[in-house]
Design an enzyme around this catalytic site. Sequence first.
Site, PDB file in Angstrom:
ATOM      1  N   GLY A   1       0.712  -1.226   0.086  1.00 34.86           N
ATOM      2  CA  GLY A   1      -0.011  -0.050   0.112  1.00 34.86           C
ATOM      3  C   GLY A   1       1.053   1.343  -0.116  1.00 34.86           C
ATOM      4  O   GLY A   1       0.251   2.427  -0.461  1.00 34.86           O
ATOM      5  N   ASP A   2       1.931   1.178   0.198  1.00 34.75           N
ATOM      6  CA  ASP A   2       2.997   2.394   0.462  1.00 34.75           C
ATOM      7  C   ASP A   2       4.363   1.825   0.177  1.00 34.75           C
ATOM      8  O   ASP A   2       5.256   2.299   1.044  1.00 34.75           O
ATOM      9  CB  ASP A   2       3.000   3.137   1.738  1.00 34.75           C
ATOM     10  CG  ASP A   2       3.553   4.694   1.544  1.00 34.75           C
ATOM     11  OD1 ASP A   2       3.773   5.064   0.510  1.00 34.75           O
ATOM     12  OD2 ASP A   2       3.668   4.901   2.684  1.00 34.75           O
ATOM     13  N   ALA A   3       4.743   1.142  -1.105  1.00 32.90           N
ATOM     14  CA  ALA A   3       5.880   0.468  -1.164  1.00 32.90           C
ATOM     15  C   ALA A   3       6.647   1.675  -1.837  1.00 32.90           C
ATOM     16  O   ALA A   3       7.391   1.331  -2.929  1.00 32.90           O
ATOM     17  CB  ALA A   3       5.455  -0.578  -2.178  1.00 32.90           C
ATOM     18  N   ASN A   4       7.096   2.491  -1.298  1.00 36.95           N
ATOM     19  CA  ASN A   4       8.052   3.440  -1.713  1.00 36.95           C
ATOM     20  C   ASN A   4       9.473   3.078  -1.258  1.00 36.95           C
ATOM     21  O   ASN A   4       9.384   2.509  -0.015  1.00 36.95           O
ATOM     22  CB  ASN A   4       7.988   4.828  -1.678  1.00 36.95           C
ATOM     23  CG  ASN A   4       8.045   5.251  -0.130  1.00 36.95           C
ATOM     24  OD1 ASN A   4       9.172   5.497   0.622  1.00 36.95           O
ATOM     25  ND2 ASN A   4       6.906   5.445   0.714  1.00 36.95           N
TER      26      ASN A   4
ATOM     27  N   ASN B   1      10.654   3.130   2.551  1.00 36.89           N
ATOM     28  CA  ASN B   1       9.860   2.057   3.401  1.00 36.89           C
ATOM     29  C   ASN B   1      10.622   0.611   3.330  1.00 36.89           C
ATOM     30  O   ASN B   1       9.973  -0.188   3.627  1.00 36.89           O
ATOM     31  CB  ASN B   1       8.384   2.068   3.194  1.00 36.89           C
ATOM     32  CG  ASN B   1       7.663   2.980   3.772  1.00 36.89           C
ATOM     33  OD1 ASN B   1       8.068   3.660   4.841  1.00 36.89           O
ATOM     34  ND2 ASN B   1       6.530   3.216   3.308  1.00 36.89           N
TER      35      ASN B   1
END
Length: 305
Positions: free
Chosen positions: A197-200, A203
């Site tokens: 969901g926030d795989a930048n 992270n």
Amino acid sequence: MWPTEQEWRATVPQRLRRVLDRWQLTPGRPIDGGSVSHVLDVTTADGRSAVLKLSFPHREAEHEAAALRRWDGHGAVRLLDVDPDDPFVLLLERCVPGVRLVDRDDLPAAERLTIAATLLTGLWDRGGTSEPSGSSSPSSPSGPFERVADVTAEWADLVEERARRFAPGFDEGLVRRAAELLRVLPGSARRYVVVHGDANPGNVLAAERSPWLVIDPKPMIGDPAYDLSPLVVQVDDPFRHGDPARVLGERLALLADVTGEPTDRIAAWCTARLVEAAPWSVSRGAPGDGADTMARAALTDRLAG
């Protein structure tokens, strides 16, 4: 109703004292990086180094613990405990040395993409998969998570509304295309998984137990290709290269090779998510950022076909 950030921050000292006492933790230094969380290094009663995370209560973070519990340390930071009175208070494994993948400028972008994409494929498989039509098999993803399709359908309405209100000069055709992608892409996925969901690349942290581990999920159930667009544009800025179309094409091909997701699908998610962000930037008083993001979306849209 969620609290305002100001209301929540006023309660952090009390929450912190309570949980330090409950878990018999010795506090250490604060850890920077979270925009809406209070994170610090702690030592447990048995002398282990850990991380205490108090997240601002909001929709995206509501089921972080459930995702970490499901992944059980396989490619992700391990969940050690959850405050029974507050699901936004987590005790987590400490990543040492904790260097973010986005900061490893000594590694080629292709290597960083491969590292992150390999981690994601492991999380997707660990979380269970199912056919889009649904399945009751034990491998099907389940749990408290929202669906990507529901979230992006809301975004589609928002991007159209924000473009009308704040950015009427934006390319109307591209806005319409992005809104349509946000509505239809999730339903055309070949499989559903628990996405990060926030795989930048900010992270993804260097660790000892495993070379790299992901942190800070904002989990949902849906199309795995949803997870990939932040990697395409954030391992470094492809639009600052002399030939951004070539760089983007190479990155899409690499991610497709590692994950098995089609290149045009990954590019389509890039377009949808970039356009979604553009009028939001304008609404927050950054019209230059919004215009720049729209130009980037126009290029990814050409690659999406």
